[in-house]
Motif scaffolding. Structure first.
Motif, short mmCIF file in Angstrom:
data_model
loop_
_atom_site.label_atom_id
_atom_site.label_comp_id
_atom_site.label_asym_id
_atom_site.label_seq_id
_atom_site.Cartn_x
_atom_site.Cartn_y
_atom_site.Cartn_z
N GLY A 1 0.78 -1.12 0.08
CA GLY A 1 0.11 0.07 -0.08
C GLY A 1 1.02 1.23 0.03
N MET A 2 0.63 2.16 0.95
CA MET A 2 1.50 3.40 1.13
C MET A 2 2.65 3.22 1.97
N HIS A 3 2.95 2.16 2.49
CA HIS A 3 4.04 1.72 3.25
C HIS A 3 5.28 1.08 2.35
N VAL A 4 6.43 1.87 2.78
CA VAL A 4 7.81 1.42 2.09
C VAL A 4 8.54 0.56 2.92
N ILE A 5 8.91 -0.50 2.47
CA ILE A 5 9.80 -1.46 3.35
C ILE A 5 11.00 -1.40 2.60
N GLN A 6 12.11 -1.62 3.43
CA GLN A 6 13.47 -1.73 2.96
C GLN A 6 13.80 -3.12 3.20
N ALA A 7 13.90 -4.00 2.17
CA ALA A 7 13.88 -5.23 2.38
C ALA A 7 15.30 -5.77 1.99
N GLU A 8 16.17 -6.57 2.92
CA GLU A 8 17.44 -7.24 2.43
C GLU A 8 16.99 -8.50 1.81
N VAL A 9 17.58 -8.62 0.75
CA VAL A 9 17.13 -9.98 -0.11
C VAL A 9 18.22 -11.33 0.21
N ALA A 10 17.59 -12.48 0.45
CA ALA A 10 18.40 -13.54 0.80
C ALA A 10 17.90 -14.28 -0.73
N ILE A 11 18.98 -14.55 -1.28
CA ILE A 11 18.54 -15.41 -2.81
C ILE A 11 19.31 -16.84 -2.74
N THR A 12 20.69 -16.75 -2.05
CA THR A 12 21.39 -18.19 -2.25
C THR A 12 20.94 -19.00 -1.10
N PRO A 13 20.90 -20.28 -1.12
CA PRO A 13 20.75 -21.38 -0.03
C PRO A 13 21.31 -21.01 1.31
N GLU A 14 22.62 -20.38 1.26
CA GLU A 14 23.59 -20.07 2.45
C GLU A 14 22.70 -18.58 3.06
N GLN A 15 22.29 -17.83 2.34
CA GLN A 15 21.59 -16.70 2.72
C GLN A 15 20.44 -16.72 3.15
N ARG A 16 19.69 -17.80 2.65
CA ARG A 16 18.09 -17.93 3.24
C ARG A 16 18.42 -18.80 4.45
N ALA A 17 19.40 -19.72 4.68
CA ALA A 17 19.44 -20.50 5.55
C ALA A 17 19.94 -19.50 6.97
N ILE A 18 20.82 -18.58 6.87
CA ILE A 18 21.14 -17.79 7.99
C ILE A 18 19.93 -16.79 8.29
N GLY A 19 19.34 -16.16 7.21
CA GLY A 19 18.07 -15.05 7.31
C GLY A 19 18.38 -14.20 8.30
N LEU A 20 17.52 -14.00 9.28
CA LEU A 20 17.69 -12.80 10.18
C LEU A 20 18.28 -13.45 11.74
N MET A 21 18.88 -14.54 11.52
CA MET A 21 19.70 -15.25 13.04
C MET A 21 20.42 -14.15 13.38
N HIS A 22 20.67 -14.01 14.77
CA HIS A 22 21.38 -13.59 15.65
C HIS A 22 21.29 -11.80 15.57
N ARG A 23 20.11 -11.45 15.17
CA ARG A 23 20.00 -9.75 14.88
C ARG A 23 18.95 -9.68 16.47
N LYS A 24 20.09 -8.73 17.08
CA LYS A 24 19.20 -8.38 18.48
C LYS A 24 18.06 -7.13 18.15
N GLU A 25 18.16 -6.40 16.84
CA GLU A 25 17.16 -5.33 16.77
C GLU A 25 17.13 -5.19 15.13
N MET A 26 15.95 -4.81 14.69
CA MET A 26 15.65 -4.41 13.20
C MET A 26 14.89 -3.22 13.23
N ALA A 27 15.20 -2.20 12.46
CA ALA A 27 14.28 -0.99 12.09
C ALA A 27 12.89 -1.43 11.68
N THR A 28 11.94 -0.37 12.43
CA THR A 28 10.44 -0.79 11.97
C THR A 28 10.11 -1.03 10.62
#
Length: 145
Positions: A36-63
């Protein structure tokens, strides 16, 4: 003999380096998406390795930040929260940007959360992000192509 030992030592160092890298959050290229009117800044996980790690070990993420998982073909996709410290909501998204279903996920929980039908995309955001903005099954996301 010396070459084999040197190779084995180098390989061991590489594996050790990979292990420690998996204990730290990854930072990937990001793209803008819209809900809709909301803009998201999305990191892109494409490779199997990137997808497997995903958002692991993050303590915070911007709104308005998240992670978009991109798969080679539409299949039922399932996610869990091993080593993920943040409570997240995940939207499973069809090729045309239509949200198929959304699930809320608890930190460090290994319960599987799956798409209701085959999808090529999944978008993880802070827990409740979709609900607070009225994004639900049938809503469209822009910027995927």
């Amino acid at each position: 003999m010396i070459c084999i030992k040197a190779f084995a030592f180098a390989a061991l160092g590489l594996v050790a380096g990979m292990t420690s890298a998996q204990d730290a959050p990854q930072k990937l290229r990001s793209i803008p998406l819209t809900a809709g009117m909301h803009v998201i800044q999305a990191e892109v996980a494409i490779t199997p390795e990137q997808r497997a790690i995903g958002l692991m070990h993050r303590k915070e993420m911007a709104t308005n930040n998240g992670m978009l998982f991109v798969f080679e073909e539409a299949q039922q996709q399932c996610f869990w929260m091993r080593n993920t410290l943040l409570p997240l909501s995940i939207a499973f998204v069809a090729d045309d940007g239509t949200v198929v279903n959304i699930a809320d996920m608890k930190p460090l929980d290994e319960t599987s959360h799956c798409s209701a039908k085959p999808v090529r995309y999944a978008l993880e955001m802070n827990k409740g992000w979709f609900a607070k903005r009225g994004v639900k099954a049938g809503s469209k996301l822009g910027g995927l192509k």
